[in-house]
Design a protein around this motif. Structure first.
Motif, short mmCIF file in Angstrom:
data_model
loop_
_atom_site.label_atom_id
_atom_site.label_comp_id
_atom_site.label_asym_id
_atom_site.label_seq_id
_atom_site.Cartn_x
_atom_site.Cartn_y
_atom_site.Cartn_z
N SER A 77 0.83 -1.21 0.00
CA SER A 77 0.00 0.00 0.00
C SER A 77 0.86 1.26 0.00
O SER A 77 0.57 2.23 -0.71
CB SER A 77 -0.93 0.00 1.21
OG SER A 77 -1.80 1.10 1.18
N ASN A 92 -6.10 -4.70 3.52
CA ASN A 92 -7.48 -4.47 3.97
C ASN A 92 -7.64 -2.98 4.29
O ASN A 92 -6.66 -2.23 4.26
CB ASN A 92 -7.81 -5.37 5.17
CG ASN A 92 -6.96 -5.07 6.39
OD1 ASN A 92 -6.62 -3.92 6.66
ND2 ASN A 92 -6.62 -6.09 7.17
N PRO A 93 -8.86 -2.51 4.57
CA PRO A 93 -9.06 -1.07 4.78
C PRO A 93 -8.18 -0.47 5.89
O PRO A 93 -7.66 0.63 5.74
CB PRO A 93 -10.54 -0.98 5.15
CG PRO A 93 -11.17 -2.13 4.44
CD PRO A 93 -10.15 -3.23 4.52
N ALA A 94 -7.99 -1.20 6.99
CA ALA A 94 -7.18 -0.68 8.10
C ALA A 94 -5.72 -0.58 7.69
O ALA A 94 -5.03 0.41 8.01
CB ALA A 94 -7.32 -1.57 9.33
N GLY A 97 -5.35 2.32 5.40
CA GLY A 97 -5.47 3.59 6.11
C GLY A 97 -4.20 4.00 6.84
O GLY A 97 -3.77 5.15 6.75
N SER A 123 -9.31 10.37 9.58
CA SER A 123 -10.13 9.70 8.56
C SER A 123 -9.35 8.56 7.91
O SER A 123 -9.90 7.48 7.65
CB SER A 123 -10.58 10.71 7.49
OG SER A 123 -11.44 11.67 8.06
N THR A 126 -8.91 5.59 10.47
CA THR A 126 -10.13 4.84 10.80
C THR A 126 -10.83 4.33 9.55
O THR A 126 -12.02 4.02 9.60
CB THR A 126 -11.09 5.72 11.62
OG1 THR A 126 -11.34 6.95 10.90
CG2 THR A 126 -10.49 6.08 12.98
N ASN A 127 -10.10 4.22 8.46
CA ASN A 127 -10.65 3.73 7.20
C ASN A 127 -11.33 2.38 7.40
O ASN A 127 -10.74 1.44 7.92
CB ASN A 127 -9.52 3.60 6.17
CG ASN A 127 -10.03 3.20 4.80
OD1 ASN A 127 -11.13 3.55 4.41
ND2 ASN A 127 -9.22 2.46 4.06
N GLY A 128 -12.60 2.30 6.99
CA GLY A 128 -13.33 1.04 7.09
C GLY A 128 -14.01 0.81 8.43
O GLY A 128 -14.74 -0.18 8.57
N ARG A 129 -13.82 1.68 9.40
CA ARG A 129 -14.44 1.48 10.72
C ARG A 129 -15.93 1.78 10.66
O ARG A 129 -16.37 2.75 10.05
CB ARG A 129 -13.77 2.39 11.75
CG ARG A 129 -12.30 2.10 12.03
CD ARG A 129 -12.13 0.92 12.96
NE ARG A 129 -12.65 1.15 14.28
CZ ARG A 129 -11.93 1.68 15.29
NH1 ARG A 129 -10.65 2.02 15.09
NH2 ARG A 129 -12.47 1.86 16.48
N ARG A 130 -16.71 0.95 11.33
CA ARG A 130 -18.16 1.15 11.40
C ARG A 130 -18.62 1.31 12.85
O ARG A 130 -19.81 1.47 13.11
CB ARG A 130 -18.90 -0.03 10.76
CG ARG A 130 -18.65 -0.17 9.25
CD ARG A 130 -19.31 0.96 8.48
NE ARG A 130 -19.14 0.81 7.04
CZ ARG A 130 -18.11 1.32 6.36
NH1 ARG A 130 -17.16 2.01 7.00
NH2 ARG A 130 -18.03 1.16 5.06
#
Length: 368
Positions: A77, A92-94, A97, A123, A126-130
């Motif tokens: 990444s 993965n998103p984390a 991020g 932002s 915390t990419n992908g956090r719900r």
């Protein structure tokens, strides 16, 4: 319990620098040494070095918080963020991020620290956090922001931050302090002192719903880089992670009052250790180049692939050394061929061997 932000003189931290002056002096000496040794590294190796340091920082700042990421995914990444070719595993998103945030930190030395920059980092982080309400903004919950441990029925409160309603005002003061204490500000501080205070000051406010530790360490690295005028190229979090319990106990010890001499002493020592590791990493990259220059024509494709994989592990290498099983996994060759390849690498001087039979392990041989 009274927290530091509740004291009358907050946020006027006090400290005595005389006993840590040697460490503060070392910062500029080691920064010069790191800059000097970096100049003899090729452009290709400088790129490898930068990727290694940023990857280490992304991984270790996450490990401090208990998150374990895949090294190849994170590095892949980071390579993509720099516009470099990458064939690594998709993050993965984390992982994406934290990689994005660390690249932005590296590129943002000339940017002023601002609410907007911190919101941007949050932002990314915390990419992908719900599970969070406040992403890319300061916390808004009326509930106390507490750092706790222990059983649900008998929690131990290690720290409590200011109420959410006070956070923006506290962060305005923090931004003003950060500007004033820069080398061009009205109250300049030594970069290590400024970085150490910035870290403690920020986590004492605890302005975000999550991610405060990682952003605090990023701010500290930004302060160090601003003090030098160029990226510090150290993995501060890697040094912190090696003594994580002491790091947390030092933070807890210093969140109840404004006298922070012992915190700054710990922090200065940690920065110096991070600089020494970066110098060792540059020497590692140089040794890698020398080893390849001498051996590349003699290596077969399997041996070259394994050496490249070992080098990707960095200074610490494979935990416990390279074994026959590792070689088989990386190359997919037969046991007999792997054994012969490894013996040839020892005879060439690329590796040295320890142990016998199932305990046999191989390590990079930089002495040659």
């Amino acid at each position: 319990m009274t927290w530091n932000w509740e004291t009358k003189d907050w946020p006027n931290f006090t400290f005595e620098l005389s006993f840590m002056q040697a460490e503060l002096d070392k910062f500029f000496i080691l920064a010069g040494e790191l800059l000097g040794v970096s100049k003899v590294v090729s452009d290709e190796d400088k790129q490898i070095l930068m990727l290694e340091i940023i990857t280490n920082e992304a991984l270790k700042t996450s490990e401090i918080e208990g998150e374990i990421f895949n090294r190849e995914s994170v590095q892949s990444s980071i390579q993509r963020h720099f516009g470099l070719k990458s064939e690594g595993k998709k993050p993965n998103p984390a992982e994406f991020g934290i990689a994005e945030m660390m690249v932005d930190l590296y590129r943002s030395i000339d940017k002023s620290l601002s609410h907007e920059l911190l919101f941007s980092w949050h932002s990314m982080l915390t990419n992908g956090r719900r599970d969070l309400v406040d992403i890319g903004r300061y916390r808004s919950s009326p509930e106390p922001m507490q750092v706790v441990s222990g059983h649900l029925g008998r929690p131990i409160v290690h720290f409590e931050g200011p109420p959410s309603s006070a956070v923006f005002g506290e962060m305005e003061k923090f931004m003003n302090w950060f500007r004033e204490t820069s080398k061009s500000g009205s109250k300049p501080l030594h970069p290590v002192v400024r970085a150490g205070i910035a870290h403690l000051y920020f986590v004492s406010i605890h302005p975000f719903e999550d991610g405060n530790g990682r952003i605090a360490r990023a701010i500290a690295e930004k302060a160090l880089s601003e003090g030098l005028g160029y990226p510090s190229l150290i993995s501060l979090s890697q040094s912190i992670e090696k003594s994580k319990k002491y790091y947390y106990s030092s933070l807890e010890k210093n969140n109840k009052h404004l006298e922070i001499t012992d915190w700054l002493g710990y922090f200065a020592n940690t920065v110096v250790q991070a600089q020494k590791r970066s110098i060792a990493l540059v020497e590692f990259v140089l040794a890698k180049t020398r080893l390849y220059d001498g051996l590349n024509p003699k290596l077969n494709d399997r041996q070259r692939k394994v050496l490249e994989r070992v080098f990707r592990e960095g200074l610490d290498g494979f935990q416990g050394g390279l074994g026959l099983k590792n070689y088989l996994t990386i190359t997919g060759t037969s046991r007999a061929t792997a054994t012969r390849d490894l013996q040839e690498l020892v005879e060439m001087g690329a590796l040295y061997k320890t142990g016998e039979l199932k305990s046999t392990r191989y390590f990079l041989n930089f002495k040659n």
